[in-house]
Scaffold this motif. Structure first.
Motif, short mmCIF file in Angstrom:
data_model
loop_
_atom_site.label_atom_id
_atom_site.label_comp_id
_atom_site.label_asym_id
_atom_site.label_seq_id
_atom_site.Cartn_x
_atom_site.Cartn_y
_atom_site.Cartn_z
N ARG A 137 0.74 -0.94 -0.47
CA ARG A 137 -0.27 0.10 0.43
C ARG A 137 0.98 1.00 -0.09
O ARG A 137 0.74 2.51 0.10
N ALA A 138 2.23 1.20 -0.91
CA ALA A 138 2.91 2.24 -0.67
C ALA A 138 2.80 2.74 -2.44
O ALA A 138 2.59 2.34 -3.03
N TRP A 139 3.43 4.14 -2.28
CA TRP A 139 3.27 4.46 -3.60
C TRP A 139 4.73 4.84 -3.88
O TRP A 139 5.73 5.48 -3.19
N THR A 140 4.92 3.77 -5.04
CA THR A 140 6.05 4.61 -5.15
C THR A 140 6.68 5.22 -6.23
O THR A 140 5.87 6.39 -6.56
N LEU A 141 7.55 6.25 -6.00
CA LEU A 141 8.23 7.88 -7.16
C LEU A 141 8.53 7.07 -8.42
O LEU A 141 8.49 5.85 -9.13
N PRO A 142 7.47 8.04 -8.93
CA PRO A 142 7.76 8.20 -10.26
C PRO A 142 9.31 7.96 -11.56
O PRO A 142 8.90 7.80 -12.56
N PHE A 143 10.12 7.87 -10.57
CA PHE A 143 11.26 7.93 -11.33
C PHE A 143 11.87 7.13 -10.07
O PHE A 143 12.33 6.94 -8.92
N SER A 144 12.58 6.61 -11.03
CA SER A 144 13.49 4.86 -9.89
C SER A 144 15.02 5.55 -10.23
O SER A 144 15.34 6.15 -12.32
N VAL A 145 16.18 4.53 -10.08
CA VAL A 145 17.56 4.24 -10.22
C VAL A 145 18.00 2.87 -10.50
O VAL A 145 18.44 2.17 -9.71
N PRO A 146 17.90 2.48 -11.95
CA PRO A 146 18.63 1.08 -11.80
C PRO A 146 19.91 1.17 -12.82
O PRO A 146 20.36 2.19 -13.12
N ILE A 147 21.10 1.08 -11.91
CA ILE A 147 22.57 0.97 -11.70
C ILE A 147 22.77 -0.30 -12.99
O ILE A 147 22.77 -1.20 -12.63
N ALA A 148 23.79 0.53 -13.50
CA ALA A 148 25.02 -0.28 -14.47
C ALA A 148 25.93 -0.58 -13.53
O ALA A 148 26.55 0.68 -13.19
N ARG A 149 26.67 -1.34 -12.54
CA ARG A 149 27.83 -0.94 -11.81
C ARG A 149 28.63 -0.48 -12.34
O ARG A 149 29.75 -0.22 -11.84
N ALA A 150 29.13 -1.20 -13.37
CA ALA A 150 30.62 -0.96 -14.39
C ALA A 150 30.39 1.13 -14.50
O ALA A 150 31.94 0.94 -14.32
N ALA A 151 29.21 1.45 -14.08
CA ALA A 151 29.15 2.84 -14.70
C ALA A 151 29.11 3.38 -13.60
O ALA A 151 29.00 4.69 -13.63
N LEU A 152 28.92 3.06 -12.08
CA LEU A 152 28.61 3.55 -11.28
C LEU A 152 29.00 4.55 -10.35
O LEU A 152 29.13 5.48 -9.74
N TYR A 153 30.87 3.65 -10.94
CA TYR A 153 31.88 5.12 -9.93
C TYR A 153 32.52 5.93 -10.80
O TYR A 153 32.26 5.02 -11.76
N GLU A 154 33.48 6.74 -10.36
CA GLU A 154 34.28 7.97 -11.72
C GLU A 154 35.52 7.20 -11.93
O GLU A 154 36.15 6.34 -10.96
N GLY A 156 39.03 6.08 -12.24
CA GLY A 156 40.20 6.30 -11.59
C GLY A 156 40.08 6.40 -9.82
O GLY A 156 40.56 7.03 -9.20
N LYS A 157 38.18 6.82 -9.11
CA LYS A 157 38.19 7.37 -7.84
C LYS A 157 37.20 6.08 -7.36
O LYS A 157 36.21 6.73 -7.14
N PRO A 158 37.87 5.21 -6.70
CA PRO A 158 36.93 4.04 -6.51
C PRO A 158 36.48 4.76 -5.65
O PRO A 158 36.90 5.17 -4.35
N GLY A 159 34.67 4.13 -5.31
CA GLY A 159 34.15 4.60 -3.71
C GLY A 159 33.05 6.50 -4.44
O GLY A 159 32.88 6.75 -3.41
N THR A 160 34.05 7.16 -5.10
CA THR A 160 33.63 8.00 -5.62
C THR A 160 31.84 8.26 -6.90
O THR A 160 32.39 7.38 -7.65
N ILE A 161 30.87 7.91 -6.34
CA ILE A 161 29.98 7.61 -7.18
C ILE A 161 29.64 8.97 -8.72
O ILE A 161 30.20 9.50 -8.18
N SER A 162 30.31 8.51 -9.26
CA SER A 162 29.69 9.01 -10.42
C SER A 162 28.89 10.33 -11.15
O SER A 162 27.56 10.22 -10.81
#
Length: 186
Positions: A137-154, A156-162
């Motif tokens: 009975r919750a409302w999901t937001l009309p936008f979600s974030v599917p992530i391709a993990r290979a593109a998640l980080y900057e 040369g900067k491990p741990g820094t989200i792109s």
């Protein structure tokens, strides 16, 4: 306004994907003046869902209180074999103990969904969480974030989200805290 960040991965490492995403969302919520708590499934002590138990386990009571008191939810999940981890679904099944509340389950809660995968199938996890949230009975937001993990980080900067994913997560957080059209916080 309060938020819960539901880390549905069984990872305890703060440098893991789920740890990095949880920390990023928590920090952004703080900037918006929203109090948040991270619920790490790996540390929760949630047992297998069992309706025959005479007493509800303490971890389940704590989880239900946190989930029911939060105004906004952010559910984070890896994609495992085409869906969310079974332990995440098991945890959400325990919301059944709220069935007789005046507002059972997650009635009218807003839920933002984030899923990551090694390939391009993260949307399958989003769809699974969307179905579960709506069943609760919750409302999901009309936008979600599917992530391709290979593109998640900057690079040369491990741990820094792109920047690409920071922008997507920021939009999700804005939608959750201000409404669809950027109006005043609810």
């Amino acid at each position: 306004m309060t938020a819960i960040i539901f880390n549905g991965a069984l990872e305890r490492n703060p440098l893991s994907t789920s740890g990095a995403l949880s920390a990023y969302i928590a920090e952004k919520l703080k900037e918006y003046g929203v109090e948040s708590k991270i619920f790490n499934l790996a540390d929760s002590g949630i047992p297998l869902f069992d309706t025959t138990l005479k007493k509800v386990p303490n971890g389940v009571e704590v989880m239900n209180t946190l989930f029911l008191e939060a105004d906004i939810h952010f559910w984070l999940s890896p994609l495992y074999h085409g869906s969310i981890p079974g332990v995440m679904k098991n945890c959400l099944d325990w919301l059944e103990i709220s069935a007789k509340n005046e507002k059972p389950y997650l009635t009218d809660k807003k839920v933002g969904l984030v899923c990551w995968a090694d390939g391009v199938q993260a949307m399958q996890g989003i769809n699974a969480m969307d179905s579960i949230a709506k069943s609760l009975r919750a409302w999901t937001l009309p936008f979600s974030v599917p992530i391709a993990r290979a593109a998640l980080y900057e690079e040369g900067k491990p741990g820094t989200i792109s920047e690409v994913y920071r922008n997507k997560l920021d939009l999700l957080i804005r939608l959750a805290t201000t409404g669809m059209f950027g109006r005043e916080r609810m």
